[in-house]
Design an enzyme around this catalytic site. Sequence first.
Site, mmCIF file in Angstrom:
data_model
loop_
_atom_site.group_PDB
_atom_site.id
_atom_site.type_symbol
_atom_site.label_atom_id
_atom_site.label_comp_id
_atom_site.label_asym_id
_atom_site.label_seq_id
_atom_site.Cartn_x
_atom_site.Cartn_y
_atom_site.Cartn_z
ATOM 1 N N ASP A 1 -1.747 4.415 5.203
ATOM 2 C CA ASP A 1 -0.705 4.147 4.212
ATOM 3 C C ASP A 1 -0.723 5.204 3.112
ATOM 4 O O ASP A 1 0.332 5.616 2.615
ATOM 5 C CB ASP A 1 -0.896 2.754 3.613
ATOM 6 N N ASN B 1 -0.024 6.623 14.519
ATOM 7 C CA ASN B 1 -1.337 7.164 14.836
ATOM 8 C C ASN B 1 -1.422 7.436 16.338
ATOM 9 O O ASN B 1 -0.451 7.221 17.070
ATOM 10 C CB ASN B 1 -2.461 6.236 14.350
ATOM 11 N N SER C 1 -7.848 2.270 -3.477
ATOM 12 C CA SER C 1 -8.473 3.522 -3.048
ATOM 13 C C SER C 1 -7.515 4.713 -3.097
ATOM 14 O O SER C 1 -7.944 5.857 -2.938
ATOM 15 C CB SER C 1 -9.001 3.372 -1.619
ATOM 16 N N ASN D 1 0.828 -1.211 0.000
ATOM 17 C CA ASN D 1 0.000 0.000 0.000
ATOM 18 C C ASN D 1 0.861 1.259 0.000
ATOM 19 O O ASN D 1 0.611 2.204 -0.753
ATOM 20 C CB ASN D 1 -0.916 0.022 1.228
#
Length: 330
Positions: A284, A194, A323, A42
């Site tokens: 990602d 995160n 995506s 990714n």
Amino acid sequence: MKVYICGSLNYDLVTFTDRIPDAGETFKANKFETHAGGKGLNQTIAVSRLLRAGQGVKVSMIGHVGDDSFAGELVGILSRNEVDTRLVTALKGVNTGVATIIVEQKTGQNRILISEGANGHTNFNDDQLEAIFPAASQSEGPYYVIFQNEIPGTIPIMRWLKQNRPESIIVYNPSPFKDVERDDWSLVDLLMVNEIEALQVLESGFGATVAADYKSKIDVDFLAGYKEVATNLQSRLISGNPSSLVVITLGEKGCVFTSKESNEAQFVEARRVEKVVDTTGAGDTFLGGVISQLCTNHSLRDSIAFATKASSISIQRSGAAESIPVYSEV
């Protein structure tokens, strides 16, 4: 400029549902899809897609696939996205890595189970690393090497690079989180985490008591607390490089970061979207957006602003690699 991404390649099996079934319960799902995935793949595709055409950046993927039908599909999608796949090795008698993903459609939140397969073989000896990362000539500048935690060789490769290839810029996204030795955090030039991982890194580096103290500060003032976390991680933990950077993503709230361009942590607000479809791969995409801009001489703040736009596009689509937007969309 060169960018290497050393990490996992997975084939994603995605089920969409209204809710997660309870233990022992059979529940009707809404639909099923398959996608290319793995944090390494990714991030590789994100860096490549989010580069502006003609900037002369070579993107290479380092990893392993098996000898099944999934392998050809994964290598194929990398090639179609202009990624150099010569360092992706196919292993005989081994399955390609697989991720089973359940997406709750009402919220877009996901739950992921990983079967590592060939990814478990991504570890190298010194001779292999010499071949993968040739010694740079005097005319060549620094290059980025990006790592995550879905392969076993992450920390050993980072140690080798720091000792033998000081021109490399090590980017570390410690996801899924695994505890490492305190000294190994100083190998990192750019730490990207995160909000949950940031506290896990704090606990790894400074102990549970310090992490709990910062959690209390975050409960009182979310943004100020995470700014202080970012500053602490940059100045006291990954301080082996005086120009080290820390980026903490905060989901729908945005992100905070520290850089050599500022004396204190800064904040970039998230971009609102009408409907979240699937958050798989959003982190990602964000990382790829940041690195694609940093390696073409943009400031960290401008790179984060660009990456924020890119990830806001990705969460409005289904899938992980599929995506990820291209530069012109952002």
